[in-house]
Design a protein around this motif. Structure first.
Motif, PDB file in Angstrom:
ATOM      1  N   ILE A  73       0.844  -1.203   0.000  1.00 23.77           N
ATOM      2  CA  ILE A  73       0.000   0.000   0.000  1.00 23.77           C
ATOM      3  C   ILE A  73       0.876   1.249   0.000  1.00 23.77           C
ATOM      4  O   ILE A  73       0.628   2.213  -0.731  1.00 23.77           O
ATOM      5  CB  ILE A  73      -0.966  -0.015   1.202  1.00 23.77           C
ATOM      6  N   LEU A  74       1.941   1.245   0.807  1.00 18.64           N
ATOM      7  CA  LEU A  74       2.854   2.387   0.848  1.00 18.64           C
ATOM      8  C   LEU A  74       3.532   2.609  -0.508  1.00 18.64           C
ATOM      9  O   LEU A  74       3.721   3.749  -0.945  1.00 18.64           O
ATOM     10  CB  LEU A  74       3.908   2.204   1.947  1.00 18.64           C
ATOM     11  N   GLN A  75       3.903   1.539  -1.188  1.00 17.64           N
ATOM     12  CA  GLN A  75       4.509   1.671  -2.525  1.00 17.64           C
ATOM     13  C   GLN A  75       3.505   2.263  -3.518  1.00 17.64           C
ATOM     14  O   GLN A  75       3.848   3.121  -4.326  1.00 17.64           O
ATOM     15  CB  GLN A  75       5.021   0.315  -3.006  1.00 17.64           C
ATOM     16  N   ASP A  76       2.269   1.778  -3.442  1.00 16.81           N
ATOM     17  CA  ASP A  76       1.225   2.320  -4.325  1.00 16.81           C
ATOM     18  C   ASP A  76       0.997   3.804  -4.049  1.00 16.81           C
ATOM     19  O   ASP A  76       0.875   4.617  -4.963  1.00 16.81           O
ATOM     20  CB  ASP A  76      -0.092   1.554  -4.144  1.00 16.81           C
ATOM     21  N   LEU A  77       0.945   4.152  -2.765  1.00 15.37           N
ATOM     22  CA  LEU A  77       0.753   5.557  -2.400  1.00 15.37           C
ATOM     23  C   LEU A  77       1.924   6.419  -2.884  1.00 15.37           C
ATOM     24  O   LEU A  77       1.731   7.544  -3.365  1.00 15.37           O
ATOM     25  CB  LEU A  77       0.573   5.706  -0.888  1.00 15.37           C
ATOM     26  N   HIS A  78       3.142   5.892  -2.757  1.00  9.23           N
ATOM     27  CA  HIS A  78       4.320   6.633  -3.222  1.00  9.23           C
ATOM     28  C   HIS A  78       4.244   6.848  -4.745  1.00  9.23           C
ATOM     29  O   HIS A  78       4.524   7.946  -5.245  1.00  9.23           O
ATOM     30  CB  HIS A  78       5.597   5.880  -2.837  1.00  9.23           C
TER      31      HIS A  78
ATOM     32  N   GLN B 275       1.555   6.879  -6.599  1.00  8.24           N
ATOM     33  CA  GLN B 275       0.479   7.834  -6.876  1.00  8.24           C
ATOM     34  C   GLN B 275       0.922   9.259  -6.554  1.00  8.24           C
ATOM     35  O   GLN B 275       0.599  10.198  -7.275  1.00  8.24           O
ATOM     36  CB  GLN B 275      -0.767   7.464  -6.067  1.00  8.24           C
ATOM     37  N   ARG B 276       1.703   9.419  -5.459  1.00  5.96           N
ATOM     38  CA  ARG B 276       2.220  10.740  -5.108  1.00  5.96           C
ATOM     39  C   ARG B 276       3.137  11.264  -6.215  1.00  5.96           C
ATOM     40  O   ARG B 276       3.066  12.425  -6.601  1.00  5.96           O
ATOM     41  CB  ARG B 276       2.974  10.671  -3.783  1.00  5.96           C
ATOM     42  N   GLN B 277       4.013  10.384  -6.706  1.00  5.91           N
ATOM     43  CA  GLN B 277       4.910  10.790  -7.786  1.00  5.91           C
ATOM     44  C   GLN B 277       4.126  11.179  -9.042  1.00  5.91           C
ATOM     45  O   GLN B 277       4.451  12.156  -9.721  1.00  5.91           O
ATOM     46  CB  GLN B 277       5.905   9.660  -8.114  1.00  5.91           C
ATOM     47  N   THR B 278       3.075  10.440  -9.335  1.00  5.83           N
ATOM     48  CA  THR B 278       2.229  10.755 -10.492  1.00  5.83           C
ATOM     49  C   THR B 278       1.561  12.110 -10.317  1.00  5.83           C
ATOM     50  O   THR B 278       1.529  12.936 -11.237  1.00  5.83           O
ATOM     51  CB  THR B 278       1.162   9.657 -10.680  1.00  5.83           C
ATOM     52  N   LEU B 279       1.048  12.363  -9.117  1.00  7.21           N
ATOM     53  CA  LEU B 279       0.404  13.649  -8.838  1.00  7.21           C
ATOM     54  C   LEU B 279       1.404  14.804  -8.912  1.00  7.21           C
ATOM     55  O   LEU B 279       1.096  15.876  -9.454  1.00  7.21           O
ATOM     56  CB  LEU B 279      -0.281  13.630  -7.474  1.00  7.21           C
ATOM     57  N   LEU B 280       2.611  14.608  -8.383  1.00  9.40           N
ATOM     58  CA  LEU B 280       3.632  15.657  -8.447  1.00  9.40           C
ATOM     59  C   LEU B 280       4.027  15.948  -9.900  1.00  9.40           C
ATOM     60  O   LEU B 280       4.208  17.106 -10.290  1.00  9.40           O
ATOM     61  CB  LEU B 280       4.864  15.257  -7.629  1.00  9.40           C
ATOM     62  N   HIS B 281       4.150  14.896 -10.692  1.00  7.47           N
ATOM     63  CA  HIS B 281       4.485  15.080 -12.112  1.00  7.47           C
ATOM     64  C   HIS B 281       3.366  15.838 -12.835  1.00  7.47           C
ATOM     65  O   HIS B 281       3.635  16.747 -13.630  1.00  7.47           O
ATOM     66  CB  HIS B 281       4.737  13.716 -12.765  1.00  7.47           C
TER      67      HIS B 281
END
Length: 113
Positions: A11-16, A18-24
């Protein structure tokens, strides 16, 4: 317990990710926003330049029309005046001004298409 930890790590990897996708996406949106601002400034400058050019062309046309009226008025006052050197210069100036009016008129029609 091990299964729960694996699930938490997943779950933490998925969240990370998704965070990277949102930042991009956020960075891309800022780039697009900057490009839109630059385009707006360019279009505003172009619009101002176009308006200024219309006023300049209108002023030139008005000055040329006034010159033609002035020449015609004085040429009809005294026909002998036409046969003198200033008269011939006035006639050639009239032809020149008339030609410029035709060219400017053609240019305006071509630019407004």
């Amino acid at each position: 317990m091990l299964e729960t930890e694996d699930l938490g790590v997943s779950i933490l990897q998925d969240l990370h990710q998704q965070r990277q996708t949102l930042l991009h996406a956020h960075e891309k949106l800022h780039g697009v926003d900057n490009a839109i601002d630059k385009s707006k400034k360019i279009l505003t400058a172009m619009s101002k330049r176009m308006s200024r050019n219309k006023w300049i062309v209108g002023s030139v046309i008005s000055a040329l029309v006034l010159a033609i009226i002035f020449i015609l008025y004085f040429s009809f006052l005294d026909i002998k005046w036409l046969m003198t050197l200033p008269g011939l210069c006035a006639i050639s100036l009239f032809v020149y001004v008339y030609t410029i009016c035709i060219v400017v008129n053609h240019t305006i029609k071509h630019c407004t298409r």
